[in-house]
Scaffold this motif. Structure first.
Motif, PDB file in Angstrom:
ATOM      1  N   THR A   1       0.498  -0.989  -0.208  1.00  0.00           N
ATOM      2  CA  THR A   1       0.285  -0.118   0.085  1.00  0.00           C
ATOM      3  C   THR A   1       0.868   1.212   0.253  1.00  0.00           C
ATOM      4  O   THR A   1       0.639   2.081  -0.998  1.00  0.00           O
ATOM      5  CB  THR A   1      -1.334  -0.133   0.949  1.00  0.00           C
TER       6      THR A   1
ATOM      7  N   ASN B   1       0.341  -7.686  -8.398  1.00  0.00           N
ATOM      8  CA  ASN B   1       0.617  -8.269  -6.670  1.00  0.00           C
ATOM      9  C   ASN B   1      -0.608  -6.729  -6.058  1.00  0.00           C
ATOM     10  O   ASN B   1      -1.118  -6.914  -5.086  1.00  0.00           O
ATOM     11  CB  ASN B   1       1.291  -7.888  -6.373  1.00  0.00           C
ATOM     12  N   GLY B   2      -1.234  -6.178  -6.907  1.00  0.00           N
ATOM     13  CA  GLY B   2      -1.976  -4.893  -6.721  1.00  0.00           C
ATOM     14  C   GLY B   2      -1.382  -3.925  -5.963  1.00  0.00           C
ATOM     15  O   GLY B   2      -2.357  -2.607  -5.832  1.00  0.00           O
TER      16      GLY B   2
ATOM     17  N   SER C   1      -2.769  -0.330  -7.952  1.00  0.00           N
ATOM     18  CA  SER C   1      -4.713  -0.095  -7.854  1.00  0.00           C
ATOM     19  C   SER C   1      -3.979   1.190  -7.877  1.00  0.00           C
ATOM     20  O   SER C   1      -5.821   1.216  -8.118  1.00  0.00           O
ATOM     21  CB  SER C   1      -4.551  -0.894  -6.452  1.00  0.00           C
TER      22      SER C   1
ATOM     23  N   ILE D   1      -4.772  -8.162 -10.826  1.00  0.00           N
ATOM     24  CA  ILE D   1      -5.112  -8.366  -9.229  1.00  0.00           C
ATOM     25  C   ILE D   1      -4.968  -6.497  -8.568  1.00  0.00           C
ATOM     26  O   ILE D   1      -4.441  -5.856  -8.874  1.00  0.00           O
ATOM     27  CB  ILE D   1      -4.474  -8.552  -8.279  1.00  0.00           C
ATOM     28  N   ARG D   2      -6.201  -6.610  -8.157  1.00  0.00           N
ATOM     29  CA  ARG D   2      -6.879  -5.117  -7.542  1.00  0.00           C
ATOM     30  C   ARG D   2      -7.140  -4.936  -6.076  1.00  0.00           C
ATOM     31  O   ARG D   2      -7.466  -6.332  -5.274  1.00  0.00           O
ATOM     32  CB  ARG D   2      -7.562  -4.053  -8.028  1.00  0.00           C
ATOM     33  N   ILE D   3      -5.970  -3.992  -4.855  1.00  0.00           N
ATOM     34  CA  ILE D   3      -6.414  -4.685  -3.856  1.00  0.00           C
ATOM     35  C   ILE D   3      -7.869  -3.071  -3.685  1.00  0.00           C
ATOM     36  O   ILE D   3      -7.581  -1.974  -3.930  1.00  0.00           O
ATOM     37  CB  ILE D   3      -5.042  -4.480  -3.095  1.00  0.00           C
ATOM     38  N   GLU D   4      -8.569  -2.949  -2.844  1.00  0.00           N
ATOM     39  CA  GLU D   4      -9.406  -2.022  -2.309  1.00  0.00           C
ATOM     40  C   GLU D   4      -8.531  -1.412  -1.247  1.00  0.00           C
ATOM     41  O   GLU D   4      -7.718  -1.534  -0.446  1.00  0.00           O
ATOM     42  CB  GLU D   4     -10.191  -2.573  -1.513  1.00  0.00           C
TER      43      GLU D   4
ATOM     44  N   THR E   1      -8.047   1.932   1.215  1.00  0.00           N
ATOM     45  CA  THR E   1      -8.534   2.004   2.058  1.00  0.00           C
ATOM     46  C   THR E   1      -9.423   3.613   2.042  1.00  0.00           C
ATOM     47  O   THR E   1      -8.580   4.121   1.664  1.00  0.00           O
ATOM     48  CB  THR E   1      -8.420   1.991   3.930  1.00  0.00           C
TER      49      THR E   1
END
Lengths: 262, 262, 262
Positions: A48, A96-97, A100, A157-160, A162
C-alpha cells in the motif's frame, strides 16, 4: 526513442548493490534510456505504501514514461509480471495489486509479460527486479511494442485502497496512509470530498490528540502548532510547524483517524 | 565515447556534499559521461563490504564501464591509486585490497595512477575521491588511454576473502559476509560448492538458531518462516519470509556460520 | 543548451515521492537537462546546514550549472522565490538566507522569480519545490533568459553565518558547523585564518575533550586517535581515526568550540 525515461520505485534500499544492478541491466540493453529514482525506501513488502508513492509521482512525469515498481513479496511464485498502460504512461510491476491506485485514477489496459525475449536468460528465484522487471522496461524503452510482451488480461489483481467510512451523520472513520519525511500524517481523506472542513467547525482525532484547526499554509502557524492542512497530494494531512506530527500524536501508518463536522 | 558509464561505490553516505562534489568534478571534465550510483552506504572504512558490493554489481553493467570505488582508510598516506582492467571493465580505486573479489573473478592488469594530467591540480590530504579518483575516471571516460595513467604494477594489494573452512568430514565453518536491506544473512558459502544441501539433510547454525530447511523460493514459505535459500548472488543466504533473519538470529556481518551435512 | 546541469539540495529525504516528482517536472519541461543530487538529507528546515552544503559543492560544478536549493520553512508565506547569479553559476531558492554563504563567496545579482510563465499553473501552498523551484530551473535550463524571470532586487535576505569571535589575545570561541557522515566535526574556523596552529602549541576544546594534536593526514594517526585536521572544505575539523569524533566528544552541530594558541 533515444531519451525514454524509466522510473524506479522499490523496497530495495540504497545500501546494497540491488539498485545499481537494476540500472546496469537497463544500461546494457537501452544505453540511451534515462533512469529516475522515485523511492527505494518503501518499507519492505509494503504494497500500500508503494501504491501510494507511485500514484503521487507518475502524473508529474512526461507521457510515455515507463514506471517500474518492484515491491514483490511473492517473488519466485506463480504471480505474473505485468505491463500496464494508463494515462499515456507505462507501468511494469508484479501482479500483486501495487498498481491499484494507478488503475483507480485512469483507464488502463494490462498485459502479462511472458515473451522471454524481453527477460534475462536465467531468471533467479529471488531477484526479478534484475531478471524480469528491469530488462522488460529497458526493451520497452528501446522500442519494443507493448503487444509483443504478452497477451492482454483482465484478471489482474486490484487491492481495495482504504477509504473513509461513514460513522454517523457528519462523522467518518479513516486511516493514516503514510507518514512523510517531515512527520506529516497523510490521511485517506481526499480534501475535495471533505470540503466541509473549510467552512464548518470540526474535530479530527488521531493518536493522543484532538485537532480543531485548519491551516491554509505552514507560514500562518507558529513553531510547534498542530493543525490539519490540505497536503500537496490533495489529501488532508495532520501537520505540525517545524515539528513531527507523528511524534506529537504517537501515530504511524495504518493508525485510525476520526473526523466529525459540527 | 559520448556515453561512457561511470559507477560509484563509496562509504561517503548521501547526507553530506561529498557525492554531489564527485559528480560535479566528473561533469566538469567529461560532460557526456553518465554516472550510476551503486552504493554510498558502505559502512565507513569497511573494505570487505565494499569488495562484496562491487563484486556483485559489476558483471551486470555493459563492457567498458568505469567503476570507481572509494573506501579509503589510508587516504593521505603513500597508498597508491590504481586503475585496473578486468573482464572488459575498468576499476579505479585505492590500492588497499578493495578490488580483491574482482581480481578473484577475472584476469586483470593493474596500473598505478601517477600522471598528474588526470588529477586535480591541488590534491587535498583527506578527499581523494574528489581530487584523484573522480577526475581519473572522468578523463578515462573522455577517451584517455589506460597506458597514459601510469605504469603496470604487480605488487598491488589483495586481501584474502574469507571462505568456509572444513571442520570435519561433512562439516564446515564459515561467516556472514553481509546483512542486506531485508535482513537476509548472506553467507560465504557459494551455493555451487555446497550443492549437497539440495539432496541431503543438513543443519546450518548461526546466532541463536539451527536451520534445517532449504527453500527454493520465498513464496513456498509462510510469513515468519526461517530457511536457507540460494540468493541472487549465488551464495547461501539465511532468510525469513517477510521478516528479518538478522533480527531473528541476533546476527550481523562477520558472525560465524556452521554447516553440517548428514 | 542540450546538456544543462541542474543540482538539487533539499530537506525532502529520499523515502517519499517528493524528489522523484521534482525530477519528473524537470523532465517534462527540459527533456535534455541533467540532474545531479547534492543532498536531500539536510535536517528538516535547517537553513545553515543547507547553506553550508551548497557552499561546499557548487565550486566543483561546471560554469552555468543551475543549483536548486529547497529548504523552505516559510513555504506558502509571502517569502519570495529568487534566482541569483554568482561566480558564473545560477541559484534558485527561497529568499530566506539559504544562499548566504554563496553570496559571501562571490559577487552576485539577485532577481525575484515572478514570471508565471516559468511556474506551474496551480501553485500549492506546501510544495513549491514542485510548483515553483523545479519548473523555474527547467525553464532556465531550456534557455530562458534570467532577466525574463523577474526584476532585480537588493533587499534579499542574508543570514550572518557564525564566525569565530575573539575571547582573548590568542583565544577564540567558535562553533561546530556540521557533523559529517564519518562523525568528523567541521568547525567554523577557516584554516587559512588560523594558520598559527601549524607552528604553535594549541588547545582546542569541544564537548568533553581537549585536543592538542594537529594531523596532516589520517594515515599518520592510529585507530581511535583524536586530532584536528584541515578538512577538504578548508575548515579545521575535529576528527578521529576510523571512529566518530562526534561520538567521542558527545557533540553535534551548533556546539561551541574554543581554541587557544600558546
Amino acid at each position: 526513442m533515444a531519451n525514454r525515461l524509466i522510473t524506479f520505485t522499490t523496497d530495495f534500499g540504497l545500501s546494497d548493490h540491488f539498485v545499481g544492478v537494476l540500472k546496469g541491466v537497463v544500461a546494457g540493453i537501452a544505453a540511451a534510456a534515462r533512469v529516475i529514482d522515485i523511492s527505494h525506501d518503501v518499507a519492505p513488502y509494503n504494497l500500500t505504501e508503494a501504491a501510494f508513492i507511485i500514484a503521487e509521482a507518475w502524473p508529474y512525469f512526461p507521457k510515455r514514461t515507463i514506471h517500474v515498481i518492484v515491491v514483490d513479496p511473492g517473488v519466485g511464485s506463480a504471480r505474473r509480471p505485468i505491463l500496464a498502460e494508463a494515462g499515456g504512461h507505462f507501468f511494469i510491476a508484479p501482479d500483486n495489486g501495487v498498481l491499484s491506485m494507478v488503475f483507480d485514477a485512469a483507464p488502463h489496459k494490462v498485459r502479462v509479460i511472458s515473451n522471454p525475449r524481453f527477460l534475462r536468460r536465467d531468471i533467479s528465484r529471488t531477484f526479478h527486479g534484475r531478471d524480469v522487471f528491469a530488462p522488460a522496461a529497458a526493451h520497452l524503452a528501446k522500442g519494443a511494442q507493448p503487444a509483443a510482451f504478452g497477451k492482454r488480461i483482465d484478471d489482474y489483481i486490484r487491492i481495495e485502497m482504504t477509504r473513509p467510512s461513514r460513522a454517523g451523520k457528519d462523522a467518518w472513520g479513516g486511516a493514516i496512509l503514510k507518514v512523510d519525511r517531515f512527520g506529516n500524517l497523510i490521511t485517506n481523506f481526499a480534501a475535495h470530498e471533505f470540503a466541509g472542513i473549510n467552512s464548518r467547525p470540526f474535530e479530527m482525532r488521531a493518536g493522543t490528540q484532538r485537532i480543531h484547526r485548519l491551516a491554509l499554509t505552514y507560514a500562518e502557524t507558529e513553531a510547534g502548532d498542530l493543525f490539519v492542512i490540505v497536503g500537496s497530494s490533495g489529501h488532508l494531512e495532520i501537520a505540525a510547524n517545524q515539528a513531527s506530527a507523528a511524534g506529537l500524536l504517537g501515530c504511524s501508518a495504518g493508525a485510525p483517524v476520526e473526523l466529525d463536522l459540527y
